[in-house]
Design an enzyme around this catalytic site. Structure first.
Site, PDB file in Angstrom:
ATOM      1  N   THR A 192       0.872  -1.225  -0.035  1.00 57.96           N
ATOM      2  CA  THR A 192      -0.029   0.069   0.046  1.00 57.96           C
ATOM      3  C   THR A 192       0.912   1.241   0.123  1.00 57.96           C
ATOM      4  OG1 THR A 192      -2.010  -1.094   1.235  1.00 57.96           O
ATOM      5  CG2 THR A 192      -1.391   1.337   1.656  1.00 57.96           C
ATOM      6  N   VAL A 221     -13.453  -1.475   5.099  1.00 53.12           N
ATOM      7  CA  VAL A 221     -12.650  -0.461   4.880  1.00 53.12           C
ATOM      8  C   VAL A 221     -11.624  -0.494   5.714  1.00 53.12           C
ATOM      9  CG1 VAL A 221     -12.633   2.035   4.835  1.00 53.12           C
ATOM     10  CG2 VAL A 221     -14.524   0.652   3.645  1.00 53.12           C
ATOM     11  N   ASP A 223      -7.654   1.507   6.894  1.00 52.40           N
ATOM     12  CA  ASP A 223      -7.366   2.934   7.763  1.00 52.40           C
ATOM     13  C   ASP A 223      -6.953   4.081   6.401  1.00 52.40           C
ATOM     14  OD1 ASP A 223      -4.967   1.025   6.987  1.00 52.40           O
ATOM     15  OD2 ASP A 223      -3.710   2.690   7.545  1.00 52.40           O
ATOM     16  N   THR A 243       0.949   2.077   7.024  1.00 55.23           N
ATOM     17  CA  THR A 243       0.434   1.109   6.329  1.00 55.23           C
ATOM     18  C   THR A 243       0.414  -0.358   7.047  1.00 55.23           C
ATOM     19  OG1 THR A 243       1.284  -0.573   4.369  1.00 55.23           O
ATOM     20  CG2 THR A 243       3.231   0.510   5.624  1.00 55.23           C
ATOM     21  N   GLY A 244      -0.121  -1.351   6.667  1.00 56.32           N
ATOM     22  CA  GLY A 244      -0.160  -2.591   7.671  1.00 56.32           C
ATOM     23  C   GLY A 244      -1.720  -2.655   7.882  1.00 56.32           C
ATOM     24  N   GLY A 246      -5.011  -2.187   8.911  1.00 53.09           N
ATOM     25  CA  GLY A 246      -5.601  -0.835   8.939  1.00 53.09           C
ATOM     26  C   GLY A 246      -6.550  -0.796  10.271  1.00 53.09           C
TER      27      GLY A 246
HETATM   28  C1  SD4 Z   1      -5.665  -1.671   4.938  1.00 46.36           C
HETATM   29  N1  SD4 Z   1      -3.533  -0.452   5.543  1.00 46.36           N
HETATM   30  O1  SD4 Z   1      -6.370  -1.647   4.041  1.00 46.36           O
HETATM   31  C2  SD4 Z   1      -4.145  -1.158   4.609  1.00 46.36           C
HETATM   32  C3  SD4 Z   1      -3.151  -2.491   4.075  1.00 46.36           C
HETATM   33  C4  SD4 Z   1      -1.882  -2.022   3.797  1.00 46.36           C
HETATM   34  O2  SD4 Z   1       0.188  -2.898   3.020  1.00 46.36           O
HETATM   35  O3  SD4 Z   1      -1.333  -1.251   4.067  1.00 46.36           O
HETATM   36  N2  SD4 Z   1      -1.163  -2.944   3.134  1.00 46.36           N
HETATM   37  O4  SD4 Z   1      -5.726  -2.107   6.214  1.00 46.36           O
END
Ligand code: SD4
Length: 333
Positions: A192, A221, A223, A243-244, A246
């Protein structure tokens, strides 16, 4: 004659200005130059920082800034590179679908005026970051979701595209054999893009775009498109992006927290570390099983990054160089 302010550190924070690790600074309001006991701290400009290994996206943004373009254009066009990159299965076209096989995209953008635009759960449109900008600039609203966002996209001349590439479809079909839903971000399913930029005038903007968690529940949905979660910018202070997983970022309003910590005088690095700390120190935190990474920049062009686990990196353009840097992280053992 240029106006100069001589400010004590305590009042500098109160005024929402960037602080330095000294008690007295002078600040030339026109150029943004700061002086510390006579030593000049020239703010770094332009600067671009983006999550993960995204050299082309950062280079694209940097070129716009080097040519005198705005931070807002830089983050939009930088993010568009990853949205069009079909190999990146967590952003834009080629993103992994939800459990029903639909690729749904989330994006948001924030400018130096504190304006914000976002689209949530959008199908069939690749460049949702540009759509988010249209929401910000051409509507009286800040968020459009699903069908309404898609309808608005066609009104604005966006092209309808099938976002489910053969590769992503194959991956989804394989996942369906077991249909094990593990909402985690691991080494394979990240990328992301969250991007922050400071232009030559010293204005800050940010953008964040994603297809969200692979095989998420329909309607989920994260973050990334939520103000203060996946992104926050305050032109007086700086910006942050996440990122990560959410869900964990949202529960701690991570990007807003980082900007507010910088307002209180923390460096971008310290602010990112405190925000990760909030997540890992929560009662029942299951942080061994998920990743969260933050990036941040302050008004002076100083940057920071921190993650829970080792494998987060970010691209940074500063002083004419674009490099991928391994982030420092919490979980050392
Ligand atoms: C989410 N933060 O939809 C995003 C996913 C993401 O690397 O960052 N992926 O939770």
């Amino acid at each position: 004659m240029k106006r100069r302010n001589f400010i004590k550190k305590a009042s500098a924070t109160g005024l929402g200005l960037v602080t330095v690790s000294s008690s007295i600074i002078s600040c030339d309001e026109e150029s943004g130059k700061k002086e510390l006991y006579g030593a000049t701290l020239k703010p770094q400009r332009p600067v671009v920082i983006a999550t993960w290994n995204t050299p082309l996206a950062v280079e694209t943004a940097a070129k716009i800034l080097e040519n005198g373009g705005s931070a807002l254009d830089a983050v939009e066009y930088g993010c568009r590179i990853e949205e069009a990159n079909e190999k990146n299965q967590t952003v834009g076209k080629g993103g992994l679908p939800d459990r029903d096989g639909d690729v749904t995209l989330d994006a948001c953008i924030m400018n130096d005026k504190g304006d914000y635009g976002a689209v949530l759960g959008v199908k069939n449109i690749t460049h949702v970051i540009s759509l988010a900008r249209k929401v910000m600039e051409d509507t009286p609203h800040v968020i459009l979701i699903g069908d309404g966002a898609e309808k608005f996209a066609y009104e604005k001349g966006f092209e309808r595209e099938n976002l489910l590439t053969e590769n992503s479809k194959k991956a989804w079909e394989k996942w369906k054999e077991k249909s094990e839903y593990k909402p985690i971000i691991n080494k394979e399913n990240h990328d992301t893009i969250g991007m922050l930029a400071i232009d030559k005038k010293g204005n800050i903007s940010g953008a964040c775009t994603t297809s969200g968690l692979a095989y998420k529940m329909a309607g989920r949905v994260g973050d990334s498109p939520i103000i203060g979660g996946g992104l926050f910018v305050d032109n007086e202070i700086g910006g942050a992006s996440a990122t990560g997983l959410g869900e964990e970022v949202l529960k701690t309003v991570g990007s807003f927290l980082i900007v507010e910590l910088m307002r209180q005088g923390k460096t971008p690095q310290e602010a990112c570390e405190i925000a990760i700390d909030r997540i890992v120190k929560k009662p029942n935190s299951n942080f061994n099983n998920f990743q969260v990474g933050y990036i941040a920049v302050n008004k002076n062009g100083e940057t920071g990054a921190y993650s829970i686990h080792e494998w987060f990196s970010y691209n940074l353009f500063k002083a004419g160089k674009n490099v991928n840097i391994k982030s420092d992280y919490f979980k050392k053992v």
